[in-house]
Design a protein around this motif. Structure first.
Motif, PDB file in Angstrom:
ATOM      1  N   ASP A 115      32.034  36.359  40.043  1.00  0.00           N
ATOM      2  CA  ASP A 115      33.038  35.957  39.037  1.00  0.00           C
ATOM      3  C   ASP A 115      32.774  36.593  37.681  1.00  0.00           C
ATOM      4  O   ASP A 115      32.726  35.915  36.654  1.00  0.00           O
ATOM      5  CB  ASP A 115      33.076  34.428  38.897  1.00  0.00           C
ATOM      6  N   ASN A 136      34.110  38.579  43.748  1.00  0.00           N
ATOM      7  CA  ASN A 136      35.092  38.340  42.675  1.00  0.00           C
ATOM      8  C   ASN A 136      34.757  39.108  41.406  1.00  0.00           C
ATOM      9  O   ASN A 136      34.727  38.559  40.306  1.00  0.00           O
ATOM     10  CB  ASN A 136      35.208  36.840  42.381  1.00  0.00           C
ATOM     11  N   GLY A 159      36.388  39.468  47.600  1.00  0.00           N
ATOM     12  CA  GLY A 159      37.220  39.221  46.421  1.00  0.00           C
ATOM     13  C   GLY A 159      37.153  40.257  45.335  1.00  0.00           C
ATOM     14  O   GLY A 159      37.562  39.979  44.199  1.00  0.00           O
TER      15      GLY A 159
END
Length: 265
Positions: A115, A136, A159
């Motif tokens: 992330d 991500n 991701g």
């Protein structure tokens, strides 16, 4: 490759210098053009205090902040001492755009950097890694060929998504324009696009393109590309010229193509 006080060597690990040492570094470009930039990064380490946490060693402020919070704890003195070298590092959800300096943390066994905003990562010197989570982010390629200790079920790369900006009306672009060290031979199973000789032609720009990238050692990463288009603006009507042609530059201060190629027809 380096010369230290006139002696040439091929260093793959730390080497000691003094205040009077003269260090020269150069890089072999392996077929790249002379105009392609090459970055050589030195990580300075005080042999008494440890790895210095500063903008030279860790240029990305968010990554530097994460390293400070998680590793510079006892005492908090701006250095990673030998007793602060933990095996697990979490630097997730910090808007990190670069892991430059990660090679200094070659003692890590587990790295969790999911992330974030990473477009490229070099983990070639982090050969102690057993587990890795880079999910991500914005990665388009990744090389794990030197990370021989990674566990088969300990790597998460899902991701990863990258947005490509194209000039209005254009559906093709060179894969060499993607960030990092993209190797087209390692990219397979393209959807919504056709690759030929390093040029990718997108079938429908309104839909994403996906491909599977071979990261080495049996690890793969599925990447999603989406697209936006930029239309040049020439409201200033200011022309430039050289000996062979004349052109207008785009007025948009954020133009992704702010060079001579952004011309009015």
């Amino acid at each position: 490759e380096y010369t230290v006080n006139g002696r040439q060597s091929h260093y793959t690990g730390p080497f000691r210098i003094t205040e009077t040492s003269v260090v020269t570094a150069w890089a072999t470009k392996y077929g790249k053009a002379d105009s392609d930039p090459v970055t050589v990064l030195f990580t300075l380490q005080d042999m008494d205090k440890g790895i210095k946490i500063d903008e030279i060693t860790f240029p990305d402020a968010n990554f530097r902040g994460g390293v400070t919070t998680k590793l510079d704890v006892n005492p908090r003195d701006g250095y990673i001492s030998s007793n602060e070298r933990v095996s697990i590092l979490y630097v997730d959800q910090l808007n990190i755009a670069s892991l430059a300096g990660i090679q200094a943390l070659n003692f890590l066994h587990e790295l969790y950097c999911y992330d974030n905003l990473l477009e490229s990562v070099d983990l070639s010197q982090n050969t102690s890694l057993r587990k890795l989570d880079l999910s991500n982010n914005c990665l388009t390629s990744l090389d794990l060929s030197r990370n021989t200790l990674l566990e088969s079920d300990g790597v998460v790369l899902t991701g990863n998504h990258y947005t490509v900006i194209l000039p209005a009306g254009q559906r093709s672009f060179a894969l060499t324009s993607l960030p990092g060290k993209f190797d087209r031979e390692k990219a397979k199973n393209w959807t919504n696009a056709v690759e030929k000789d390093g040029i990718l032609t997108v079938t429908d720009l309104s839909n994403p393109v996906t491909y599977v990238y071979d990261c080495g050692r049996g690890f793969t990463m599925t990447v999603t590309l989406t697209f936006t288009q930029h239309t040049h603006s020439y409201t200033s009507n200011v022309w430039q010229a050289d000996d062979t042609s004349h052109w207008q530059l785009c007025d948009d201060a954020n133009c992704p193509f702010p060079d001579k190629g952004a011309t009015a027809k």
